[in-house]
Design an enzyme around this catalytic site. Structure first.
Site, PDB file in Angstrom:
ATOM      1  N   CYS A   8       0.838  -1.190   0.000  1.00 55.54           N
ATOM      2  CA  CYS A   8       0.000   0.000   0.000  1.00 55.54           C
ATOM      3  C   CYS A   8       0.871   1.237   0.000  1.00 55.54           C
ATOM      4  O   CYS A   8       2.086   1.159  -0.107  1.00 55.54           O
ATOM      5  CB  CYS A   8      -0.889   0.021   1.236  1.00 55.54           C
ATOM      6  SG  CYS A   8      -1.884  -1.458   1.428  1.00 55.54           S
ATOM      7  N   GLY A  34      -1.777   1.588  -4.674  1.00 53.14           N
ATOM      8  CA  GLY A  34      -3.010   0.954  -4.235  1.00 53.14           C
ATOM      9  C   GLY A  34      -4.217   1.589  -4.875  1.00 53.14           C
ATOM     10  O   GLY A  34      -4.365   2.816  -4.821  1.00 53.14           O
ATOM     11  N   ASN A 108       1.612   0.075   5.529  1.00 50.47           N
ATOM     12  CA  ASN A 108       2.090  -0.554   4.297  1.00 50.47           C
ATOM     13  C   ASN A 108       3.012  -1.698   4.689  1.00 50.47           C
ATOM     14  O   ASN A 108       4.007  -1.478   5.368  1.00 50.47           O
ATOM     15  CB  ASN A 108       2.849   0.488   3.449  1.00 50.47           C
ATOM     16  CG  ASN A 108       3.544  -0.106   2.230  1.00 50.47           C
ATOM     17  OD1 ASN A 108       4.464   0.484   1.701  1.00 50.47           O
ATOM     18  ND2 ASN A 108       3.121  -1.267   1.765  1.00 50.47           N
ATOM     19  N   GLY A 109       2.673  -2.910   4.249  1.00 48.06           N
ATOM     20  CA  GLY A 109       3.496  -4.079   4.568  1.00 48.06           C
ATOM     21  C   GLY A 109       2.641  -5.201   5.109  1.00 48.06           C
ATOM     22  O   GLY A 109       1.413  -5.124   5.068  1.00 48.06           O
ATOM     23  N   CYS A 244      13.081  -4.215   0.070  1.00 46.08           N
ATOM     24  CA  CYS A 244      12.444  -5.064  -0.949  1.00 46.08           C
ATOM     25  C   CYS A 244      12.919  -4.655  -2.334  1.00 46.08           C
ATOM     26  O   CYS A 244      12.663  -3.532  -2.776  1.00 46.08           O
ATOM     27  CB  CYS A 244      10.936  -4.910  -0.849  1.00 46.08           C
ATOM     28  SG  CYS A 244      10.038  -5.579  -2.250  1.00 46.08           S
ATOM     29  N   TYR A 250       9.554  -3.123  -9.790  1.00 46.79           N
ATOM     30  CA  TYR A 250       8.198  -2.979 -10.291  1.00 46.79           C
ATOM     31  C   TYR A 250       7.353  -1.921  -9.583  1.00 46.79           C
ATOM     32  O   TYR A 250       6.646  -1.151 -10.227  1.00 46.79           O
ATOM     33  CB  TYR A 250       7.449  -4.320 -10.202  1.00 46.79           C
ATOM     34  CG  TYR A 250       5.962  -4.162 -10.432  1.00 46.79           C
ATOM     35  CD1 TYR A 250       5.468  -3.968 -11.717  1.00 46.79           C
ATOM     36  CD2 TYR A 250       5.062  -4.148  -9.363  1.00 46.79           C
ATOM     37  CE1 TYR A 250       4.108  -3.775 -11.935  1.00 46.79           C
ATOM     38  CE2 TYR A 250       3.704  -3.951  -9.572  1.00 46.79           C
ATOM     39  CZ  TYR A 250       3.239  -3.771 -10.860  1.00 46.79           C
ATOM     40  OH  TYR A 250       1.907  -3.572 -11.073  1.00 46.79           O
ATOM     41  N   SER A 291       5.687  -0.468 -16.726  1.00 45.99           N
ATOM     42  CA  SER A 291       6.745  -0.798 -15.778  1.00 45.99           C
ATOM     43  C   SER A 291       8.005  -1.339 -16.446  1.00 45.99           C
ATOM     44  O   SER A 291       9.071  -1.356 -15.845  1.00 45.99           O
ATOM     45  CB  SER A 291       6.223  -1.765 -14.720  1.00 45.99           C
ATOM     46  OG  SER A 291       5.549  -2.824 -15.343  1.00 45.99           O
ATOM     47  N   ASP A 353      10.420  -6.788 -20.103  1.00 48.78           N
ATOM     48  CA  ASP A 353       9.440  -6.507 -19.045  1.00 48.78           C
ATOM     49  C   ASP A 353      10.127  -6.604 -17.696  1.00 48.78           C
ATOM     50  O   ASP A 353      11.219  -7.159 -17.571  1.00 48.78           O
ATOM     51  CB  ASP A 353       8.256  -7.472 -19.132  1.00 48.78           C
ATOM     52  CG  ASP A 353       6.992  -6.913 -18.453  1.00 48.78           C
ATOM     53  OD1 ASP A 353       7.038  -5.791 -17.907  1.00 48.78           O
ATOM     54  OD2 ASP A 353       5.963  -7.617 -18.469  1.00 48.78           O
ATOM     55  N   ASP A 354       9.457  -6.051 -16.684  1.00 49.25           N
ATOM     56  CA  ASP A 354      10.085  -6.035 -15.360  1.00 49.25           C
ATOM     57  C   ASP A 354      10.123  -7.392 -14.702  1.00 49.25           C
ATOM     58  O   ASP A 354      11.121  -7.763 -14.086  1.00 49.25           O
ATOM     59  CB  ASP A 354       9.361  -5.021 -14.452  1.00 49.25           C
ATOM     60  CG  ASP A 354       7.894  -5.368 -14.279  1.00 49.25           C
ATOM     61  OD1 ASP A 354       7.517  -5.942 -13.257  1.00 49.25           O
ATOM     62  OD2 ASP A 354       7.111  -5.065 -15.202  1.00 49.25           O
ATOM     63  N   CYS A 390       5.917 -13.971  -1.216  1.00 46.67           N
ATOM     64  CA  CYS A 390       6.270 -12.783  -0.437  1.00 46.67           C
ATOM     65  C   CYS A 390       5.397 -12.734   0.808  1.00 46.67           C
ATOM     66  O   CYS A 390       4.176 -12.760   0.719  1.00 46.67           O
ATOM     67  CB  CYS A 390       6.052 -11.522  -1.264  1.00 46.67           C
ATOM     68  SG  CYS A 390       6.457 -10.041  -0.313  1.00 46.67           S
ATOM     69  N   CYS A 441      16.033  -7.474   0.521  1.00 49.39           N
ATOM     70  CA  CYS A 441      15.201  -8.674   0.585  1.00 49.39           C
ATOM     71  C   CYS A 441      15.077  -9.205  -0.826  1.00 49.39           C
ATOM     72  O   CYS A 441      14.532  -8.545  -1.713  1.00 49.39           O
ATOM     73  CB  CYS A 441      13.815  -8.393   1.148  1.00 49.39           C
ATOM     74  SG  CYS A 441      12.818  -9.912   1.219  1.00 49.39           S
TER      75      CYS A 441
HETATM   76  P1  5GP Z   1       2.105 -12.299 -14.835  1.00 44.40           P
HETATM   77  O1  5GP Z   1       1.217 -12.049 -15.994  1.00 44.40           O
HETATM   78  O2  5GP Z   1       3.388 -12.972 -15.202  1.00 44.40           O
HETATM   79  O3  5GP Z   1       1.370 -12.988 -13.718  1.00 44.40           O
HETATM   80  O4  5GP Z   1       2.447 -10.892 -14.184  1.00 44.40           O
HETATM   81  C1  5GP Z   1       3.570 -10.203 -14.543  1.00 44.40           C
HETATM   82  C2  5GP Z   1       3.202  -8.790 -14.902  1.00 44.40           C
HETATM   83  O5  5GP Z   1       2.459  -8.187 -13.848  1.00 44.40           O
HETATM   84  C3  5GP Z   1       4.428  -7.923 -15.124  1.00 44.40           C
HETATM   85  O6  5GP Z   1       4.202  -7.243 -16.335  1.00 44.40           O
HETATM   86  C4  5GP Z   1       4.463  -6.949 -13.980  1.00 44.40           C
HETATM   87  O7  5GP Z   1       4.638  -5.625 -14.473  1.00 44.40           O
HETATM   88  C5  5GP Z   1       3.142  -7.069 -13.307  1.00 44.40           C
HETATM   89  N1  5GP Z   1       3.275  -7.343 -11.861  1.00 44.40           N
HETATM   90  C6  5GP Z   1       4.242  -7.981 -11.197  1.00 44.40           C
HETATM   91  N2  5GP Z   1       3.980  -8.033  -9.879  1.00 44.40           N
HETATM   92  C7  5GP Z   1       2.821  -7.410  -9.697  1.00 44.40           C
HETATM   93  C8  5GP Z   1       2.033  -7.100  -8.567  1.00 44.40           C
HETATM   94  O8  5GP Z   1       2.346  -7.414  -7.423  1.00 44.40           O
HETATM   95  N3  5GP Z   1       0.898  -6.426  -8.826  1.00 44.40           N
HETATM   96  C9  5GP Z   1       0.512  -6.057 -10.060  1.00 44.40           C
HETATM   97  N4  5GP Z   1      -0.612  -5.391 -10.229  1.00 44.40           N
HETATM   98  N5  5GP Z   1       1.235  -6.315 -11.133  1.00 44.40           N
HETATM   99  C10 5GP Z   1       2.360  -6.979 -10.979  1.00 44.40           C
HETATM  100 MG    MG Z   2       3.777  -5.043 -16.432  1.00 43.92          MG
END
Ligand code: 5GP
Ligand code: MG
Length: 468
Positions: A8, A34, A108-109, A244, A250, A291, A353-354, A390, A441
């Site tokens: 958050c 959030g 947050n956490g 983290c 991301y 991202s 991608d991230d 996590c 982490c």
């Molecule tokens: P995937 O489709 O592999 O499940 O999700 C990966 C994508 O979701 C990546 O493009 C990344 O930017 C995004 N992503 C990664 N972690 C999170 C998260 O905790 N929340 C959200 N909303 N997006 C995430």
């Molecule tokens: Mg993404």
């Protein structure tokens, strides 16, 4: 019962003027942290009032609600969506009345011993109103006999009982405090305005409010802000930190600087290291917006391959990540991202991608790119394979969700139908962050946790084993 998992955003203000316009703006700046609910608690001179509800900040705080905020001190929160949880029940700040006064808290956490604490206190006859770990913190605080006389001591007593990740803004009566857990999992910083001081999850808030960056709250610190001053209670965290890494990879805004590292620069470094570690012969680098943009740029710069926009992103579409089932998630990806044909057709692509969590996004995107005429699609990822849950506040909860669980990189490439797939190494990521590995982490990519989590291994465990 386990509380909702969430990452958050929090803020806190102590000004010599009405906080309303400042806190509203601040919450909008951290909206990316959030989207499920938003809220503000403020002290109007007599009591703590709270306005909160489900929705985006500007949906909850319609003009008449902003105008209703009338106080010089206050805290605010945006809550991250998690499938299936009840928004109205878990929106923050949460407030309590005690014999000595009122308190409010924004968190947050994730508290890792929340279930234990909850059970312990249920047995003592306590009742809880929500399944939120944040409520436990507030109730523990309200139980401290000297909470209103010596709030810092009371807060420190509570932080000696709770484990895990917490960046908090707390109001005790009309006093505002910021707290960061001893490992510093989640960010929290202090900013200064001509009108006073404030706390925020990310430094982008300082820029947008045209304030001055004062400091990060150090891991383990309790900070009190007033319109004239900040008082920092000495840090009790002696050992290693555990920032983290996913905040930079991301979660955080590219323009935020946390613990001395700017997100954008870290992502660019990641891209450059990725280009060295997993080179590929291709015509064009395209990022997955938003991202993946800076990671992609870094890759392009280091590889000499040109960087182009390959996707149009519809910014008005909800996040795909949190939708409850696979079909809905896949459908939402194409609503959110659509290939730009002239970039794609007849070309060999590197898609950057991230992160990959379930693999849904990339599988869908690779297929879309092929349909749009790409001759080759190579995927490069700015975070090592995510293999462990996590427990500290990012919504990556169980191993069976992760595409990388029990799969080789080649198998994942096949699954997402890419011609090749490369992840940055853990070492590469640490180098990109330019922070000591022991202050990060990395649990979701190493399976080694910085704090004790029952059933999981500790990050320093091998060292302990060999020593004794
Ligand atoms: P995937 O489709 O592999 O499940 O999700 C990966 C994508 O979701 C990546 O493009 C990344 O930017 C995004 N992503 C990664 N972690 C999170 C998260 O905790 N929340 C959200 N909303 N997006 C995430
Ligand atoms: Mg993404």
């Amino acid at each position: 019962m386990s509380g909702p998992k969430h990452s958050c955003g929090v803020v806190g203000f102590a000004l010599n003027t009405n906080i309303a316009p400042y806190i509203f703006k601040a919450l909008r700046v951290i909206q990316h942290r959030g989207q499920e609910s938003a809220g503000v608690s403020y002290h109007d001179g007599e009591t703590i009032e709270t306005i909160k509800g489900p929705g985006l900040v500007h949906e909850v705080f319609l003009p008449e609600k902003i105008m209703a905020i009338d106080g010089k001190v206050g805290i605010g929160h945006v809550r991250y969506s998690t499938a299936g949880s009840k928004a109205s029940m878990n929106s923050q700040p949460i407030t309590v009345d005690t014999l000595h006064g009122q308190m409010a808290l924004a968190h947050n956490g994730d508290i890792t011993n929340a279930d234990e604490l909850r059970n312990e206190y249920l047995k003592k006859g306590w009742a809880f109103l929500t399944d939120s770990d944040s409520e436990i913190i507030l109730r523990l605080l309200s139980k401290e006999p000297n909470c209103f006389h010596d709030p810092v001591k009371a807060i420190k007593n509570v932080t000696s009982i709770i484990d895990g990740a917490y960046s908090l803004t707390i109001m005790i009566g009309d006093r505002v405090f910021g707290v960061r857990d001893p490992y510093g999992f989640r960010p929290l910083c202090v900013g200064k305005l001509p009108e006073g001081y404030f706390l925020a999850s990310e430094s982008a808030v300082v820029d947008v409010l045209q304030g001055e960056f004062v400091c990060d709250v150090a891991p383990g610190e309790v900070v009190e802000i007033t319109p004239e001053s900040i008082k920092i209670a000495p840090s009790r965290s002696a050992g290693n930190k555990a920032h983290c890494m996913f905040e930079w990879v991301y979660f955080a805004r590219p323009d935020s600087i946390m613990d001395g590292r700017e997100t954008y620069q870290v992502r660019r470094n990641i891209g450059a290291i990725l280009a060295q570690e997993c080179p590929v012969d291709a015509d064009v680098v395209i990022p997955v917006p938003d991202s993946g943009r800076a990671h992609g740029l870094g890759f392009a710069e280091a590889s000499g391959i040109s960087y182009e926009e390959g996707f149009m992103k519809n910014r008005h579409v909800e996040r795909t990540f949190i939708l409850p089932d696979q079909k809905q998630r896949e459908g939402a990806v194409s609503l959110k991202l659509n290939p730009i044909k002239s970039t794609i057709k007849g070309r060999r692509l590197v898609v950057v991608d991230d992160s990959i969590v379930r693999g849904t996004t990339l599988r869908k995107l690779v297929q879309m790119l092929r349909k749009a005429g790409a001759t080759e699609v190579h995927v490069r990822i700015g975070c090592p394979p995510i293999i462990s849950p996590c427990y500290y506040g990012v919504d990556m909860k169980s191993r069976d969700q992760f595409v990388a669980t029990n799969r080789s990189v080649e198998e994942i490439a096949e699954l997402i139908t890419a011609d090749s797939l490369g992840y940055i190494s853990k070492e590469g990521l640490v180098k990109a962050l330019d922070l000591p590995e022991n202050d990060l982490c990395l649990a979701c990519v190493t399976g080694k946790y910085p704090t004790n989590i029952p059933g999981e291994s500790h990050r320093f465990q091998s060292r302990l084993d060999s020593e004794f």
